[in-house]
Design a protein around this motif. Structure first.
Motif, PDB file in Angstrom:
ATOM      1  N   CYS A 407       9.463  39.952 -13.397  1.00 59.47           N
ATOM      2  CA  CYS A 407      10.691  39.257 -13.002  1.00 59.47           C
ATOM      3  C   CYS A 407      11.572  39.136 -14.242  1.00 59.47           C
ATOM      4  O   CYS A 407      11.188  38.498 -15.218  1.00 59.47           O
ATOM      5  CB  CYS A 407      10.360  37.876 -12.441  1.00 59.47           C
ATOM      6  SG  CYS A 407      11.793  36.934 -11.903  1.00 59.47           S
ATOM      7  N   CYS A 415      12.595  37.039  -7.029  1.00 59.41           N
ATOM      8  CA  CYS A 415      11.499  37.906  -7.465  1.00 59.41           C
ATOM      9  C   CYS A 415      10.286  37.728  -6.558  1.00 59.41           C
ATOM     10  O   CYS A 415      10.100  36.676  -5.941  1.00 59.41           O
ATOM     11  CB  CYS A 415      11.101  37.582  -8.905  1.00 59.41           C
ATOM     12  SG  CYS A 415      12.391  37.884 -10.134  1.00 59.41           S
ATOM     13  N   GLU A 419       5.825  39.880  -9.405  1.00 61.27           N
ATOM     14  CA  GLU A 419       6.716  40.007 -10.561  1.00 61.27           C
ATOM     15  C   GLU A 419       6.725  38.741 -11.411  1.00 61.27           C
ATOM     16  O   GLU A 419       6.708  38.810 -12.645  1.00 61.27           O
ATOM     17  CB  GLU A 419       8.135  40.326 -10.080  1.00 61.27           C
ATOM     18  CG  GLU A 419       8.283  41.722  -9.492  1.00 61.27           C
ATOM     19  CD  GLU A 419       9.626  41.935  -8.808  1.00 61.27           C
ATOM     20  OE1 GLU A 419      10.074  43.091  -8.734  1.00 61.27           O
ATOM     21  OE2 GLU A 419      10.227  40.932  -8.340  1.00 61.27           O
ATOM     22  N   ILE A 420       6.742  37.590 -10.748  1.00 67.15           N
ATOM     23  CA  ILE A 420       6.719  36.325 -11.486  1.00 67.15           C
ATOM     24  C   ILE A 420       5.411  36.173 -12.244  1.00 67.15           C
ATOM     25  O   ILE A 420       5.388  35.826 -13.430  1.00 67.15           O
ATOM     26  CB  ILE A 420       6.927  35.140 -10.524  1.00 67.15           C
ATOM     27  CG1 ILE A 420       8.314  35.194  -9.889  1.00 67.15           C
ATOM     28  CG2 ILE A 420       6.727  33.809 -11.253  1.00 67.15           C
ATOM     29  CD1 ILE A 420       8.514  34.192  -8.773  1.00 67.15           C
TER      30      ILE A 420
END
Length: 547
Positions: A407, A415, A419-420
Motif C-alpha cells: 500500500c 488498499c 497490501e497494507i
C-alpha cells in the motif's frame, strides 16, 4: 438608496431568513445524520434492532444534541459556534468512520502532542473532501442565511425554554425504558464514545482539566537512595546501555514470536532474548511512552502521576549515569525534560532523510560515533519512528520492501488487506535491521561494556474489525494494539561484569509480562541499587549471582 433585490438577483444575494431556533434544530439534525454514521451503527447493534427502543433513544440523543448547541450557540455567538460544531464533527467523524478511531481524551492528547510531520499523513484527499461537504459547506450555509432574532428578553425566554425542554425531553425519553438504557449505557461504552459532537467535546474538556490540574503539582523526588551497585562501580570500562523505544510494532507480526512471514531475519541470527507475551501500558504514544518509563504500572499510571514524579531516567542519572534521549518521532512527551534531548529527525542526511522525515537508519552512524568516544557510564534512549502509520511505505528504504504488493498511500481503505499487511511487515523487517545493526555496532566497539533493551510502545490495527492505526480505548482495544514485542541483548562480558547468570533471562521469556516490568528491569539491568525496584517485576533480579 439601494434598490430592493428582485427575483433576478443572484442566489447568493437572495439570502433566506430563518428563525434562530430553527437554525439550531436544522444543524442538530444535520450533525446527527452526517457525523454519526458509526454511532447509529453501534446503537442498532446495542439495542439488537428493536425499532421502538432505537426510536426513543434517537429522540433522547436529538434532545441532547440540541441542548449542547443551545448552550453555546447564543446570539452573536450562534453562527461561529454552529460552524465550529459542524467542522469539528466533520473532522472527527471522518477518522471515526474511516479508521475506526475513538475520539476520547487520550486521542485528543495524542493529536495535540503530535508533530506536523506525523499529522500531515492523515490529511488525505478523501479527508479534505469529507470535511468540505460535511463541515465547511454547511458552515458556509449557516453564515449565509439571515437570522431573525427576537428582542433580548424574548430571546432569553426562548433560550431558557429550549434548554429546559431539551433536558426534560432527553431525561423523559430515557426514563420510559430506564432499565434497558441504563444497562446498555453501562455495558456499551463504545457506543457513546462514537457520539458526535459529545465525544470530542468531552475528551477536550477532560484533557484541558487534566492539564490544568497538573500545572500545580510539584515534582516529587523518587528513588533518592539510587546508587551504582558494587559490581557496576567495579566495571573497568564505561557501561553503555541502549534503551530503544519502538513505535507501533505489534507482536503478532514478529516472526521471532511465530509469525509466518520472516520479518526478523537478522535478529534471529543474534544472541538475543525475545519476549513474545508482552502487554502495553496504552494504545497511543502520548499515554504509553511516559508510562513505560514511570514507576507506576498501567493500573495506577495517570498523566498527573507521570509529570509529578521522577521517572526511570532521573533515577539512572542519580545513580551516576549520563542520560541522553535521541528522538526520531514525536518527542519525548516530557520524559527527558531533565536530561539531554536531541531531535535527530531534524537531520538533512540524504541517505536517511527525505521530505522532512528520517528513517531510523539515522541512528546508526550517530551510535557508532558515540560508542567510539564514550568516557562515562551512559544510558541512551532511542525513540524510533518504527512502524508508524498510515504511511507505512515511508518507514523503510526501497531495498527493504521484501513483501509485495504494498500500500503506497495514506488512504488505507483504498488498499487491500494484503497490501497494507505487506507494507507494515516491511516496516518490521527494517526495524529488525536497525536493531540488529545497533547490536553489531555495540558488539564491535571496544570502549564500553554494552547491552541493549527494546520494547515497542503499542501495537497497530491493520483493518481487523474495521479498525486501523491505534489509540482505541484500552477497555475495547484489540490485542493487535496492546500486544507488543520486547527483547534484550546482553552479551557475555556484560553478564559477567554485572554478575548475571548466563542464559538465565531466556528461561522465563515465555511468561506473560507487560510494560509494568520495564521500570524495575531496566534499572536492574543498569546495575542500579534502589529500594524502588520491585522484585516481583524485575526480570533481571532472579538472574543475578548471589555474590
Amino acid at each position: 438608496m439601494t434598490a430592493p433585490l428582485t427575483h433576478s438577483a443572484p442566489f447568493w444575494q437572495r439570502r433566506p431568513t430563518v428563525n434562530a431556533l430553527v437554525l439550531n434544530v436544522a444543524t442538530a439534525l444535520f450533525i446527527l445524520a452526517a457525523h454519526n454514521v458509526t454511532f447509529w451503527g453501534r446503537v442498532g447493534v446495542a439495542f439488537d434492532g428493536h425499532v421502538l427502543t432505537v426510536a426513543i433513544f434517537a429522540g433522547a440523543i436529538f434532545a441532547l444534541t440540541l441542548l449542547l448547541i443551545a448552550l453555546f450557540a447564543v446570539r452573536w455567538l450562534q453562527k461561529p459556534m454552529l460552524a465550529f460544531f459542524l467542522i469539528l464533527g466533520a473532522v472527527t467523524s471522518y477518522y471515526q468512520d474511516t479508521l475506526g478511531a475513538t475520539i476520547d481524551r487520550e486521542m485528543i492528547q495524542n493529536a495535540i502532542t503530535t508533530t506536523v510531520t506525523e499529522s500531515k499523513h492523515l490529511i488525505t484527499a478523501s479527508f479534505v473532501f469529507h470535511v468540505l461537504w460535511a463541515g465547511i459547506l454547511p458552515a458556509a450555509v449557516v453564515f449565509w442565511v439571515k437570522v431573525a432574532r427576537a428582542p433580548l428578553v424574548r430571546a432569553a425566554v426562548i433560550w431558557a425554554g429550549t434548554v429546559a425542554v431539551s433536558v426534560v425531553l432527553c431525561v423523559g425519553l430515557l426514563l420510559t425504558q430506564f432499565a434497558t438504557f441504563s444497562v446498555v449505557l453501562r455495558a456499551q461504552k463504545q457506543m457513546m464514545a462514537a457520539y458526535q459532537p459529545g465525544a470530542p467535546l468531552t475528551g477536550t474538556l477532560r484533557y484541558a482539566r487534566m492539564l490544568q490540574k497538573s500545572k500545580a503539582l510539584p515534582l516529587q523526588a523518587y528513588g533518592t537512595d539510587a546508587k551504582p551497585s558494587a559490581r557496576l562501580a567495579a566495571v573497568e570500562k564505561p557501561v553503555l546501555l541502549v534503551v530503544v523505544a519502538g513505535e507501533t510494532a505489534r507482536a503478532q507480526n514478529w516472526s521471532l514470536g511465530g509469525y509466518g512471514p520472516v520479518t526478523n531475519p537478522e535478529l534471529a541470527k543474534r544472541d538475543i532474548t525475545y519476549f513474545p507475551n508482552v502487554s502495553s501500558c496504552g494504545t497511543a504514544t502520548a499515554v504509553s511512552l511516559p508510562c513505560m518509563f514511570a514507576s507506576y504500572g498501567r493500573a495506577d499510571y495517570s498523566y498527573d502521576k507521570g509529570v509529578s514524579t521522577e521517572n526511570m531516567l532521573d533515577i539512572l542519572a542519580r545513580a551516576g549515569y549520563h542520560v541522553e534521549w535521541w528522538d526520531n518521532n514525536t518527542g519525548d512527551k516530557g520524559i527527558a525534560k531533565r536530561q539531554t534531548l536531541e531531535m535527530v529527525l531534524k537531520s538533512t542526511d540524504p541517505r536517511y532523510c527525505a521530505d522532512g522525515e528520517c528513517t531510523d537508519g539515522i541512528f546508526l552512524d550517530k551510535l557508532t560515533d558515540y560508542a567510539d568516544s564514550i568516557t562515562q557510564n551512559t544510558v541512551l534512549v532511542l525513540h524510533m519512528i518504527g512502524s508508524h502509520g498510515p504511511s507505512y511505505y515511508l518507514r523503510y528504504p526501497a531495498e527493504f520492501e521484501h513483501f509485495t504488493p504494498t500500500c503506497k498511500t495514506a488512504e488505507l481503505k483504498t488498499c487491500s488487506t494484503e497490501e497494507i499487511t505487506n507494507a507494515y511487515d516491511n516496516t518490521i523487517v527494517y526495524t529488525d535491521h536497525i536493531l540488529a545493526s545497533m547490536i553489531d555496532i555495540l558488539a564491535a566497539q571496544t570502549k564500553a561494556t554494552s547491552a541493549l533493551f527494546y520494547a515497542s510502545d503499542h501495537g497497530e490495527s491493520l483493518g481487523e474489525g474495521g479498525l486501523y492505526l491505534h489509540g482505541a480505548p484500552y477497555f475495547m482495544a484489540p490485542e493487535y494494539q496492546t500486544r507488543v514485542p520486547m527483547l534484550t541483548w546482553i552479551p557475555a562480558d556484560y553478564e559477567a561484569a554485572l554478575g548475571l547468570q548466563p542464559g538465565c533471562l531466556a528461561a522465563g521469556k515465555a511468561a506473560e509480562i507487560s510494560h509494568d516490568n520495564m521500570f524495575s528491569t531496566v534499572l536492574s539491568l543498569a546495575g542500579v541499587e534502589t529500594s524502588v525496584i520491585d522484585p516481583a517485576l524485575d526480570l533481571i533480579g532472579p538472574c543475578r549471582n548471589a555474590s
